[in-house]
Scaffold this active site. Structure first.
Site, PDB file in Angstrom:
ATOM      1  CD  GLU A  56      36.663  47.097  39.188  1.00 47.76           C
ATOM      2  OE1 GLU A  56      37.069  46.046  38.703  1.00 47.76           O
ATOM      3  OE2 GLU A  56      35.495  47.297  39.112  1.00 47.76           O
ATOM      4  NE  ARG A  78      44.500  35.629  38.226  1.00 46.58           N
ATOM      5  CZ  ARG A  78      43.834  36.777  38.601  1.00 46.58           C
ATOM      6  NH1 ARG A  78      43.875  37.785  37.774  1.00 46.58           N
ATOM      7  NH2 ARG A  78      43.222  36.941  39.849  1.00 46.58           N
ATOM      8  CE  LYS A 136      39.941  43.029  43.071  1.00 43.72           C
ATOM      9  NZ  LYS A 136      40.009  44.414  42.360  1.00 43.72           N
TER      10      LYS A 136
HETATM   11  P1  ATP Z   1      40.438  39.605  40.967  1.00 43.35           P
HETATM   12  O1  ATP Z   1      40.409  38.650  39.844  1.00 43.35           O
HETATM   13  O2  ATP Z   1      40.951  39.222  42.341  1.00 43.35           O
HETATM   14  O3  ATP Z   1      39.383  40.577  41.373  1.00 43.35           O
HETATM   15  P2  ATP Z   1      41.468  41.803  39.406  1.00 43.35           P
HETATM   16  O4  ATP Z   1      42.536  41.464  38.401  1.00 43.35           O
HETATM   17  O5  ATP Z   1      40.148  41.815  38.932  1.00 43.35           O
HETATM   18  O6  ATP Z   1      41.713  40.575  40.543  1.00 43.35           O
HETATM   19  P3  ATP Z   1      42.282  44.439  39.962  1.00 43.35           P
HETATM   20  O7  ATP Z   1      42.079  45.121  41.386  1.00 43.35           O
HETATM   21  O8  ATP Z   1      41.990  44.708  38.641  1.00 43.35           O
HETATM   22  O9  ATP Z   1      42.014  43.008  40.441  1.00 43.35           O
HETATM   23  O10 ATP Z   1      43.902  44.179  39.876  1.00 43.35           O
HETATM   24  C1  ATP Z   1      44.978  45.124  40.041  1.00 43.35           C
HETATM   25  C2  ATP Z   1      46.221  44.619  39.612  1.00 43.35           C
HETATM   26  O11 ATP Z   1      46.708  43.328  40.330  1.00 43.35           O
HETATM   27  C3  ATP Z   1      46.051  44.353  38.209  1.00 43.35           C
HETATM   28  O12 ATP Z   1      47.175  44.649  37.341  1.00 43.35           O
HETATM   29  C4  ATP Z   1      46.225  42.806  38.157  1.00 43.35           C
HETATM   30  O13 ATP Z   1      46.399  42.189  37.010  1.00 43.35           O
HETATM   31  C5  ATP Z   1      47.025  42.333  39.236  1.00 43.35           C
HETATM   32  N1  ATP Z   1      46.480  41.168  39.961  1.00 43.35           N
HETATM   33  C6  ATP Z   1      45.502  40.761  40.237  1.00 43.35           C
HETATM   34  N2  ATP Z   1      45.327  39.378  40.548  1.00 43.35           N
HETATM   35  C7  ATP Z   1      46.739  39.122  40.645  1.00 43.35           C
HETATM   36  C8  ATP Z   1      47.145  37.704  40.648  1.00 43.35           C
HETATM   37  N3  ATP Z   1      46.653  36.575  41.295  1.00 43.35           N
HETATM   38  N4  ATP Z   1      48.677  37.641  40.418  1.00 43.35           N
HETATM   39  C9  ATP Z   1      49.343  38.638  40.057  1.00 43.35           C
HETATM   40  N5  ATP Z   1      48.529  39.838  39.667  1.00 43.35           N
HETATM   41  C10 ATP Z   1      47.351  40.093  39.917  1.00 43.35           C
HETATM   42 MG    MG Z   2      40.341  43.771  37.038  1.00 42.89          MG
END
Ligand code: ATP
Ligand code: MG
Length: 568
Positions: free
Chosen positions: A41, A267, A277
């Protein structure tokens, strides 16, 4: 290497359950070729957790000769920006990956998603609801209590179609109505209790501007986007496990070209930092760091600026593996991967970070000679440079002690030490200022020790130094961990910000060999005995202002490692 030493085969894939699934699917003929996607995102910069996901998705595509799409999940217009989207693309490329075809956007499918929503309405599988968010929450029930049907659930297809079109046309205020799918309000899985798939929201979108006033929800958008792109394996983190039935349900109701398989993995979390984020954004907006690319940040931009290498980060994600169990990894594992990578490929030079002046009292012009030194013991092809000496040199303040502990091998009154690549010197006199602080050492050179051991005695210590006349000023930025607690966001009663390390950045003005003065930004070196440093991406100006960030220290600074044995 001894026979029993563990052999680390870098770059060989580590087998894991997702690879096994893919291999079985290729073998059975379920898929001829795999397609994955990385779906960030654009609401912040990517962090080390995303690096794990990038390496997994792009790495699998590489290993099995498939493709990996980069698709922005841009369904939350208020939080998203072009700056973030550009930074994310830069990060993926910097890590060494290339996405398949053009960058995709969930918003590319807004029309298709809308049409599919009408199709669901026509099948009697979606309805417009007028419940307020509070009422909807109340109707939804709890983990232990079934939900109740909304009073609007039995609207006719015609009425739903009409209302949904009017939602799209902007006839209702934000939040006044939603479109929900009709599944089962009594489902034990709350995600299946008629989830909302569209909401009304007047927000300017980075791609579609003001075209839409209704926006699709993530769960509805994601599975359809995957299907439209013919993704074979849709890999996501464990929190989506309970959403998988919804993912499958939506695709089962619609005439989509494929039905990808969602597979969840755990994760990545790292000790001494945060990987969210939202929390990283807080550090930036509150000015607690210099920006998303502050070298202390666990963002890809931050790690890059600090001097971490893409190869080191990729190796880290390979080593930590993929599984379904919760894993919090120690920062030392990441630092170890960076160190190993830089040890093998960073040229070595000398810099003095906290300088102390040494006057070589018996220095003789034209007699006291310089030597040349190779940039890397294992890479003669990196070349050599002259290491000039002069009457005045700089040494590290830490390398002198007036009252040394037992076993001290560095400078001390009356003691001898070797200057790396140069002579053995002896400390004859210590000059102090009025406050008693040591400001200068007066030392004598043993002229018979250039390239050979002194006669009749052993000098074990070797220190780094630079010639005052020849050296260039250098600013070094020395980083410690950003947080003082291993799990800063793991405390219920304390905000993660209270664990910020007040000493995470130290800026020092020192001196460095002139041979690096034209180094381009982002060039990495080992500063002998100090660690691995990287010319700052933005503040370092070749030939003008030298600014280096310490990426990572040497493993054991004062051990009898190669840098500290009596090389001559
Ligand atoms: P955050 O919680 O940091 O905002 P998010 O999952 O909302 O992270 P996205 O931009 O939606 O952020 O993530 C893009 C991809 O990265 C998704 O497929 C998500 O599952 C993966 N991802 C995000 N954080 C992690 C993590 N800590 N470990 C592994 N994969 C991750
Ligand atoms: Mg997300």
């Amino acid at each position: 290497m001894s026979q029993h030493a563990p052999v680390i085969n870098t770059n060989t894939p580590v087998q894991h359950f997702i690879r096994s699934i893919i291999e079985a699917d290729l073998k059975s003929g379920k898929h001829r070729c795999i397609a994955t996607r990385f779906p960030p995102e654009p609401n912040g910069y990517l962090h080390v957790g995303h690096a794990k996901s990038i390496c997994l998705n792009f790495g699998l595509a590489e290993d099995y000769q498939g493709g990996c799409n980069l698709r922005f999940d841009d369904t939350n217009p208020e939080k998203e920006s072009e700056e973030y989207a550009l930074a994310i693309q830069e990060d993926v490329r910097w890590l060494g990956f290339q996405w398949n075809g053009a960058v995709r956007w969930a918003s590319d499918y807004f029309q298709a998603l809308y049409d599919f929503a009408e199709a669901l309405i026509e099948k009697g599988l979606a309805y417009v609801d007028d419940l307020t968010p509070e009422a909807m929450r109340e109707y939804r029930g709890t983990l232990t209590q079934a939900g109740r049907d909304s009073p609007y659930r039995e609207r006719s297809v015609a009425e739903n179609l009409d209302l949904f079109r009017r939602m799209k046309a902007g006839e209702y205020p934000d939040g006044a109505k939603t479109l929900r799918v009709k599944i089962d309000m009594a489902s034990p899985n709350i995600n299946m209790r008629d989830p909302v798939i569209y909401r009304i929201k007047r927000a300017h979108h980075i791609r579609t501007g003001d075209t839409w006033v209704i926006y699709p929800m993530y769960d509805y958008t994601h599975c359809i986007s995957d299907a439209l792109e013919n993704i074979t394996h849709s890999l996501c983190t464990l929190e989506f496990e309970d959403h998988r039935p919804l993912y499958d349900w939506v695709l089962d109701q619609l005439p989509v070209p494929s039905h990808p398989q969602q597979i969840e993995f755990s994760r990545l979390e790292l000790h001494y930092t945060v990987t969210s984020k939202r929390k990283l954004n807080q550090l930036v907006t509150q000015g607690l760091v210099s920006g998303w690319d502050d070298p202390r940040m666990p963002t890809i931009h931050g790690m890059r600026r600090r001097g971490y290498t893409p190869e080191g980060i990729r190796e880290f994600t390979r080593r930590i593996g993929i599984s379904k169990s919760e894993n919090v990894i120690d920062m030392a594992v990441l630092e170890g991967c960076i160190r190993e990578d830089l040890e093998a490929k960073a040229p070595r030079v000398m810099a003095v970070v906290h300088p102390l002046k040494v006057v070589l009292t018996n220095y003789q012009d034209g007699v006291t000679a310089s030597r040349s030194a190779g940039f890397h013991p294992n890479h003669p092809e990196f070349g050599e440079r002259d290491v000039p000496i002069g009457r005045e040199i700089w040494v590290e303040q830490d390398d002198f002690s007036a009252d040394p502990p037992v076993g001290w091998q560095r400078l001390t009154p009356g003691g001898e030490v070797r200057l790396r690549y140069s002579y053995v010197i002896k400390c004859d006199e210590v000059v102090k200022d009025a406050a008693g602080k040591v400001v200068e050492l007066r030392c004598s050179i043993d002229h018979d020790t250039l390239g050979k051991n002194p006669q009749g005695r052993k000098v074990k210590g070797v220190i780094h130094w630079v010639s005052a006349e020849h050296a260039k000023p250098v600013e070094t930025r020395l980083y410690e961990r950003l947080f003082t607690d291993p799990e800063p966001d793991g405390h219920k009663d304390r905000d993660f910000l209270t664990f910020l390390n007040p000493d995470s950045l130290q800026i020092a003005q020192g001196w460095i060999e002139s041979c690096i003065q034209d180094a381009a930004p982002e060039t990495r070196y080992q500063f002998e005995r100090l660690g691995y440093f990287c010319a700052d991406r933005f503040d370092h100006k070749p030939g003008e202002r030298l600014v280096f960030n310490r990426a990572v220290g040497l493993k054991d600074v004062w051990s009898s490692g190669p840098g500290n044995k009596g090389q001559v």
